[in-house]
Write a protein that holds these residues in place. Structure first.
Motif, mmCIF file in Angstrom:
data_model
loop_
_atom_site.group_PDB
_atom_site.id
_atom_site.type_symbol
_atom_site.label_atom_id
_atom_site.label_comp_id
_atom_site.label_asym_id
_atom_site.label_seq_id
_atom_site.Cartn_x
_atom_site.Cartn_y
_atom_site.Cartn_z
ATOM 1 N N CYS A 171 0.843 -1.192 0.000
ATOM 2 C CA CYS A 171 0.000 0.000 0.000
ATOM 3 C C CYS A 171 0.884 1.250 0.000
ATOM 4 C CB CYS A 171 -0.932 0.026 1.219
ATOM 5 S SG CYS A 171 -0.090 0.171 2.821
ATOM 6 N N CYS A 172 0.285 2.357 -0.385
ATOM 7 C CA CYS A 172 0.903 3.681 -0.293
ATOM 8 C C CYS A 172 2.166 3.836 -1.118
ATOM 9 C CB CYS A 172 1.207 4.041 1.168
ATOM 10 S SG CYS A 172 -0.246 4.004 2.227
ATOM 11 N N SER A 173 2.325 3.064 -2.154
ATOM 12 C CA SER A 173 3.496 3.218 -3.012
ATOM 13 C C SER A 173 3.280 2.411 -4.277
ATOM 14 C CB SER A 173 4.768 2.744 -2.298
ATOM 15 O OG SER A 173 4.603 1.419 -1.840
ATOM 16 N N LEU A 174 4.062 2.750 -5.300
ATOM 17 C CA LEU A 174 3.990 2.032 -6.569
ATOM 18 C C LEU A 174 5.382 1.548 -6.926
ATOM 19 C CD1 LEU A 174 2.432 1.209 -9.143
ATOM 20 C CD2 LEU A 174 3.050 3.420 -10.108
ATOM 21 N N PHE A 175 5.522 0.242 -7.074
ATOM 22 C CA PHE A 175 6.802 -0.340 -7.439
ATOM 23 C C PHE A 175 6.683 -0.910 -8.846
ATOM 24 C CE2 PHE A 175 6.206 -0.901 -2.852
ATOM 25 C CZ PHE A 175 7.266 -0.130 -2.392
ATOM 26 N N GLU A 176 7.522 -0.460 -9.731
ATOM 27 C CA GLU A 176 7.425 -0.915 -11.122
ATOM 28 C C GLU A 176 8.757 -1.470 -11.592
ATOM 29 O OE1 GLU A 176 8.501 3.171 -13.576
ATOM 30 O OE2 GLU A 176 6.425 2.430 -13.563
ATOM 31 N N GLU A 177 8.666 -2.468 -12.443
ATOM 32 C CA GLU A 177 9.840 -3.019 -13.103
ATOM 33 C C GLU A 177 10.176 -2.151 -14.313
ATOM 34 O OE1 GLU A 177 11.698 -5.459 -12.211
ATOM 35 O OE2 GLU A 177 10.525 -6.451 -10.634
ATOM 36 N N TRP A 178 11.477 -2.017 -14.598
ATOM 37 C CA TRP A 178 11.885 -1.199 -15.735
ATOM 38 C C TRP A 178 11.318 -1.764 -17.025
ATOM 39 C CZ3 TRP A 178 15.145 -1.802 -20.082
ATOM 40 C CH2 TRP A 178 15.501 -0.603 -20.723
ATOM 41 N N ASN B 293 0.380 7.282 -29.634
ATOM 42 C CA ASN B 293 -0.638 7.198 -28.580
ATOM 43 C C ASN B 293 -0.112 6.466 -27.354
ATOM 44 O OD1 ASN B 293 -2.552 8.539 -30.151
ATOM 45 N ND2 ASN B 293 -3.342 6.648 -31.049
ATOM 46 N N ALA B 294 0.724 5.451 -27.588
ATOM 47 C CA ALA B 294 1.271 4.672 -26.470
ATOM 48 C C ALA B 294 2.173 5.509 -25.584
ATOM 49 C CB ALA B 294 2.033 3.460 -27.006
ATOM 50 N N LEU B 295 2.905 6.456 -26.188
ATOM 51 C CA LEU B 295 3.787 7.311 -25.389
ATOM 52 C C LEU B 295 3.005 8.160 -24.387
ATOM 53 C CD1 LEU B 295 6.510 8.611 -27.873
ATOM 54 C CD2 LEU B 295 6.778 6.966 -26.024
ATOM 55 N N CYS B 296 1.724 8.362 -24.655
ATOM 56 C CA CYS B 296 0.888 9.139 -23.734
ATOM 57 C C CYS B 296 0.283 8.265 -22.635
ATOM 58 C CB CYS B 296 -0.240 9.844 -24.498
ATOM 59 S SG CYS B 296 0.362 10.992 -25.767
ATOM 60 N N GLN B 297 0.469 6.935 -22.752
ATOM 61 C CA GLN B 297 -0.059 6.031 -21.737
ATOM 62 C C GLN B 297 0.904 5.927 -20.565
ATOM 63 O OE1 GLN B 297 -1.150 2.222 -23.418
ATOM 64 N NE2 GLN B 297 -2.072 3.151 -25.237
ATOM 65 N N ASP B 298 0.403 5.315 -19.502
ATOM 66 C CA ASP B 298 1.205 5.140 -18.296
ATOM 67 C C ASP B 298 2.021 3.864 -18.411
ATOM 68 O OD1 ASP B 298 2.258 5.473 -15.791
ATOM 69 O OD2 ASP B 298 0.531 4.634 -14.735
ATOM 70 N N LEU B 299 3.069 3.917 -19.232
ATOM 71 C CA LEU B 299 3.929 2.760 -19.454
ATOM 72 C C LEU B 299 5.162 2.836 -18.574
ATOM 73 C CD1 LEU B 299 3.869 2.466 -23.361
ATOM 74 C CD2 LEU B 299 2.568 1.104 -21.728
ATOM 75 N N SER B 300 5.783 1.692 -18.327
ATOM 76 C CA SER B 300 7.044 1.652 -17.595
ATOM 77 C C SER B 300 8.157 2.239 -18.461
ATOM 78 C CB SER B 300 7.375 0.212 -17.205
ATOM 79 O OG SER B 300 6.405 -0.297 -16.313
ATOM 80 N N PRO B 301 9.273 2.633 -17.832
ATOM 81 C CA PRO B 301 10.332 3.304 -18.604
ATOM 82 C C PRO B 301 10.883 2.486 -19.761
ATOM 83 C CG PRO B 301 10.669 3.612 -16.249
ATOM 84 C CD PRO B 301 9.557 2.634 -16.389
ATOM 85 N N GLY B 302 11.090 1.172 -19.564
ATOM 86 C CA GLY B 302 11.682 0.365 -20.626
ATOM 87 C C GLY B 302 10.874 0.374 -21.917
ATOM 88 N N PRO B 303 9.598 -0.033 -21.883
ATOM 89 C CA PRO B 303 8.787 0.022 -23.107
ATOM 90 C C PRO B 303 8.680 1.419 -23.695
ATOM 91 C CG PRO B 303 7.719 -1.349 -21.460
ATOM 92 C CD PRO B 303 8.883 -0.712 -20.787
ATOM 93 N N LYS B 304 8.571 2.432 -22.838
ATOM 94 C CA LYS B 304 8.427 3.798 -23.353
ATOM 95 C C LYS B 304 9.699 4.231 -24.081
ATOM 96 C CE LYS B 304 5.757 6.707 -21.351
ATOM 97 N NZ LYS B 304 5.067 7.691 -20.477
#
Length: 962
Positions: free
Chosen positions: A582-589, A644-655
């Protein structure tokens, strides 16, 4: 021993055979104890008017008799017996009796009742979820604050067992239990017990049980964590317990900390306690029991899920932390400790930093080699290095669950390895070379579909991933060794590429949502990437079909029709923290969807190697990958999808890979709302205060404040800019004139300015070289890498368009701006300025901090957004109104009722009716209560009508918001 004839009682055997519901499967002893139990229960158990059973006796003698009978009965049950209907019926009756007996005032009876409660849950195990245990939890939690210590200890022990059993129960059951814990104030009782504990007064098991009980509560229910990490007194006490001499106490505190750290705010609180982190690091040392070392590693794993946590942990404790981890990984015959050490190392090695150097200086390659060979080499030969073929044969035929961690660690070491890391070691790197050759052989087996050796995905996926990371390594040694090994054994050629590409083509002709082999599709994408990186000058039979197949897969991934997590194809990652974060977001590159990530990697490497031939119509080109006549085809298809994908909430690697793919079509950068707005400023000569004069006499206007933040290399020194370069035009406007070098190309400078203002630029094929050279001079690294067709650097961040640095003191001083009076409060004004310079409105995070603010504090944070929304109507601030409403709406469900009602009145005054509607919707279900309490008297009739209407709609939908 009884005589044989005594073993069979004809009448009883006949009865058991005819017995319904499984009585025939019960032993004589169980039947006898069950009969005794029901005889005792009959003394106080009766049916109520509604037909349900209820305990009615308050006689201590009868209660004691029942509890003894229940304890004897439960003690003789086997696991198989607990599933039989007769036993389930008896257990249900015991629960009814316990519910009544646990309300007794007799200390002796209560101690027995809590002990029986513990025995019951221990006996039925996970089947406890099938019983109505809510009332028992309520009764036990009431006893936590009992003055009699044995009752409190026994109740805590029983609750521990029960909650651990129910941890994975349905959400509705857990919600009911939490409501019961809240009603009895159980968390407060446990916190009070831990704060007031004294070893001189209280028994040690009291502390141990309370620590375990608080831990399981924190683990299951995130809303309980704030009360712990925000309690300075309790946190101080827990730290004292952790450094206590009793190792068992320290272990339980570590488990509690791990549950607490699942809250991002709680994790930050723990990380800031350097003394505590030092102690936990010490617990990883060889001198401590294996249990303590494992729990310390598990605790660290939760702290290391974010880059911020890694930075805070590494800064003061890097050396001792890594040494303790290496010691754990080097342990003999402690497989669980080695696994947790590897898991922790893998988490920290995902991030770049100086800690990589410490791993190399502590001979991490030797450690990994030992893990691979420890169970297969005798101790007298352990110092010898196997030949490459021997190591590969041993690993491929003796697979162990620890091997995938070895390859993952090796891959992360490689992709972040600088050449100087290896030079620290003053000896031969034969061990590292052996590891590289072994993993390359495993990856080769995955790439060669005709190979007779069929290893599982648990070997192939980590090996392929490690090899891809080696091919992206900044270390020349690792890259060259991996490449040469792969080139030796792989059947490189167009046939291999065509076979793999053909395997992807069915995805363009059938429905992706139909069943497909996720392991195969990911393995093929990874194999294709490796082959393309090794053989950039390939000659696919049909490039267009390959591009179309990949494009289709990527489109389906972006629409979530294909969604494959790495844990799905790499089982060693399936063990994760089973508590709720909770209270945080952990994302894989790389992002959650690895099919998308590897699909983008393949497409980038495929497109960048297609030189001088249009990928669409096959026309010969001077440069680039698509001719001008075919750009529209891609603009309507793949390019439009990527934009359009660049405007989405993507992780850094795919972006990053999407942006690098678009750069191959001449579209470089990261489009943003603020960048789009700043494009107008680029053409605005009215407020420009900088003139860049080219050698051919042409001049370009710009704004010093923007250039100083986005591309300062275009400006001369602060001294010359501040005095020599300042001039005044005929309209008495002050501006600076800067002469550019003769080598600066006019087109290139225009493109650099455009990129500086907008973070996005289109570069013609014929002008890539001068723009790339000027980008390099200006230290615009991201633009330079895209124009050079480089792979995105692993774990690098996406560039973010941001001018907020101009708000801070800088070496350049400007005094051309006039004062603007804004009808806003200070909080709203700060947010407005932040939005002006970053394009993003500061948001409220509806986490545990927000939920625990009082009504006045919540209201004071909500009101500025209503002010900004109102201002946007008068100043025509595009997007401000929508963003303000979005922030308010995201918070209302976790905002106190009083603050929501007050905000309704404030939003009405500001004329912000969309916010009024959102706030009214969030409190409509409480309309009768609010009306009767008089809290609605401040609202006008229009708002009251809205509230009544929304309540009626809520009621008509069966208590659900419309």
């Amino acid at each position: 021993m009884r005589p044989a004839s005594a073993l069979k009682v004809p009448g009883k055997e006949k009865s058991r055979r005819k017995g319904a519901g499984g009585e025939q499967l019960l032993s004589d002893q169980v039947l006898s104890l069950r009969a005794r139990l029901h005889a005792a229960l009959a003394l106080g158990l009766a049916k109520s008017d509604g037909g349900s059973k209820k305990w009615q006796s308050t006689d201590a003698g009868i209660q004691t008799h029942v509890l003894k009978a229940a304890a004897a009965f439960l003690g003789c049950l086997s696991n198989d017996m607990t599933r039989l209907p007769p036993i389930k019926e008896s257990v249900s009756d015991i629960l009814v009796a316990l519910e009544g007996i646990l309300q007794s005032k007799n200390v002796s009876v209560l101690i027995q009742a809590t002990d029986v409660s513990l025995k019951l849950v221990s006996s039925v195990g996970n089947l406890a979820r099938q019983y109505p245990v809510l009332q028992i939890v309520t009764c036990l939690s009431i006893q936590l604050s009992a003055d009699q210590m044995p009752i409190a200890v026994s109740s805590a022990s029983a609750m521990n067992c029960m909650l651990n059993t129910l941890a994975t129960a349905r959400g509705s059951i857990l919600t009911e239990i939490w409501e019961a814990l809240e009603k009895t104030d159980a968390v407060t009782c446990v916190i009070s017990a831990l704060q007031n504990y004294s070893h001189d007064v209280h028994p040690l098991n009291y502390l141990m049980e309370m620590l375990s009980l608080l831990r399981i509560i924190l683990w299951i229910w995130p809303s309980s964590r704030y009360r712990v990490w925000s309690n300075c007194i309790l946190m101080g006490k827990l730290a004292q317990y952790c450094v206590a001499s009793e190792i068992d106490v320290a272990v339980r505190v570590l488990r509690l900390y791990a549950a607490l750290a699942l809250c991002g705010n709680g994790a930050m609180t723990l990380l800031k306690n350097e003394e505590l982190m030092t102690k936990v690091g010490q617990l990883m040392g060889k001198s401590h029991p294996c249990t303590a070392r494992i729990e310390a590693l598990k605790f660290y794993q939760i702290l290391l899920r974010s880059s911020k946590g890694c930075d805070l942990l590494m800064a003061p404790h890097c050396q001792s932390f890594i040494e303790g981890m290496i010691d754990a990984m080097s342990t003999d015959d402690e497989r669980l400790l080695i696994t947790e050490g590897c898991r922790t190392a893998l988490l920290i090695l995902r991030y770049a930093g100086d800690h990589h150097q410490l791993f190399w200086s502590n001979a991490i390659d030797d450690v990994l080699y030992k893990i691979l060979t420890s169970n297969c080499i005798s101790s007298d030969k352990s110092h010898q290095i196997l030949s490459h073929d021997e190591l590969f044969s041993m690993v491929s035929t003796n697979f162990m669950d620890i091997h995938p961690f070895v390859w993952d660690i090796l891959g992360n070491l490689a992709v972040h390895c600088k050449n100087e890391y290896l030079s620290i070691r003053k000896r031969q790197t034969s061990v590292l070379l052996a590891l590289i050759h072994c993993v390359c052989s495993l990856a080769t087996d995955a790439m060669q579909k005709s190979n007779t050796m069929k290893l599982s995905k648990d070997v192939h996926e980590p090996a392929l991933r490690a090899v891809l990371m080696m091919l992206l390594s900044p270390s020349g040694y690792i890259l060259s060794e991996a490449s040469s090994k792969l080139l030796q054994v792989l059947p490189l050629g167009d046939d291999s590429l065509n076979i793999l590409c053909t395997s992807l083509e069915p995805n363009t002709t059938r429905s992706i949502t139909a069943s497909f082999d996720s392991v195969k599709i990911v393995s093929n994408l990874m194999s294709l990437t490796g082959l393309l990186m090794l053989q950039p000058s390939h000659n696919l039979l049909n490039k267009r079909r390959a591009v179309d197949a990949l494009s289709n897969i990527i489109k389906e991934c972006l629409c979530n029709n294909i969604y494959i997590t790495r844990a799905k194809v790499a089982s060693h990652l399936q063990f994760r923290f089973d508590g709720v974060s909770c209270c945080s977001l952990f994302e894989e590159w790389e992002g959650d969807n690895i099919a998308l990530f590897y699909g983008l990697m393949v497409l980038f490497n495929l497109l960048k190697s297609i030189n001088f031939v249009c990928v669409h119509c096959k026309r010969n080109l001077d440069v680039g990958i698509v001719c001008s006549d075919c750009r529209d085809h891609y603009s309507e298809g793949l390019i439009r999808v990527f934009e359009n994908a660049l405007c989405q909430d993507l992780s850094p690697g795919p972006k990053l890979y999407i942006s690098h793919i678009l750069s191959l079509f001449g579209l470089c950068g990261f489009p943003s709302k603020l960048g789009g707005k700043m494009r107008k400023a680029l053409d605005d000569n009215e407020l420009a205060d900088l003139e860049l004069l080219l050698s051919d006499g042409e001049s370009l206007n710009a704004h010093t404040v923007i250039i100083s933040v986005r591309c300062p290399k275009l400006l001369p020194s602060a001294k010359s800019l501040g005095s020599d370069g300042k001039i005044t035009d005929e309209r008495e406007r002050s501006f600076y004139r800067v002469r550019m070098s003769d080598r600066v190309d006019s087109y290139a400078l225009k493109k650099i300015l455009e990129y500086a203002y907008t973070d996005f630029v289109m570069v013609d094929d014929d002008n890539i070289k001068p723009v790339r050279m000027l980008a390099k001079y200006c230290h615009l690294k991201s633009l330079q890498e895209m124009l050079q067709k480089e792979q995105p650097r692993w774990n690098s961040k996406c560039p973010r368009y941001d001018l907020t640095a101009a708000l801070e003191p800088v070496k350049y001083s400007f005094s051309f701006s006039e004062v603007i009076k804004v009808p806003l409060g200070r909080q709203a004004l700060n947010k407005l300025v932040q939005w002006f310079y970053s394009g993003e409105l500061p948001k409220i995070t509806p986490d545990c901090r927000w939920r625990n603010l009082n009504s006045e504090e919540q209201l004071s944070q909500l009101q500025p957004y209503a002010e900004l929304s109102s201002l946007s109507e008068f100043w025509f601030l595009e997007g401000m109104k929508e963003e303000s409403l979005s922030v308010v709406t995201s918070c209302l469900n976790s905002t106190s009722t009083a603050a929501s009602v007050e905000f309704v009145g404030f939003a009405v005054q500001m004329g912000q009716w969309e916010m009024v509607e959102a706030a009214v919707s969030s409190v409509a279900h409480l309309y009768p209560k609010l009306r009767d309490s008089g809290q609605l008297e401040q609202l006008d009739d229009d708002v009251l009508n809205m509230l009544r209407t929304e309540y009626v709609r809520y009621s008509q939908h069966g208590g659900r918001s419309s």
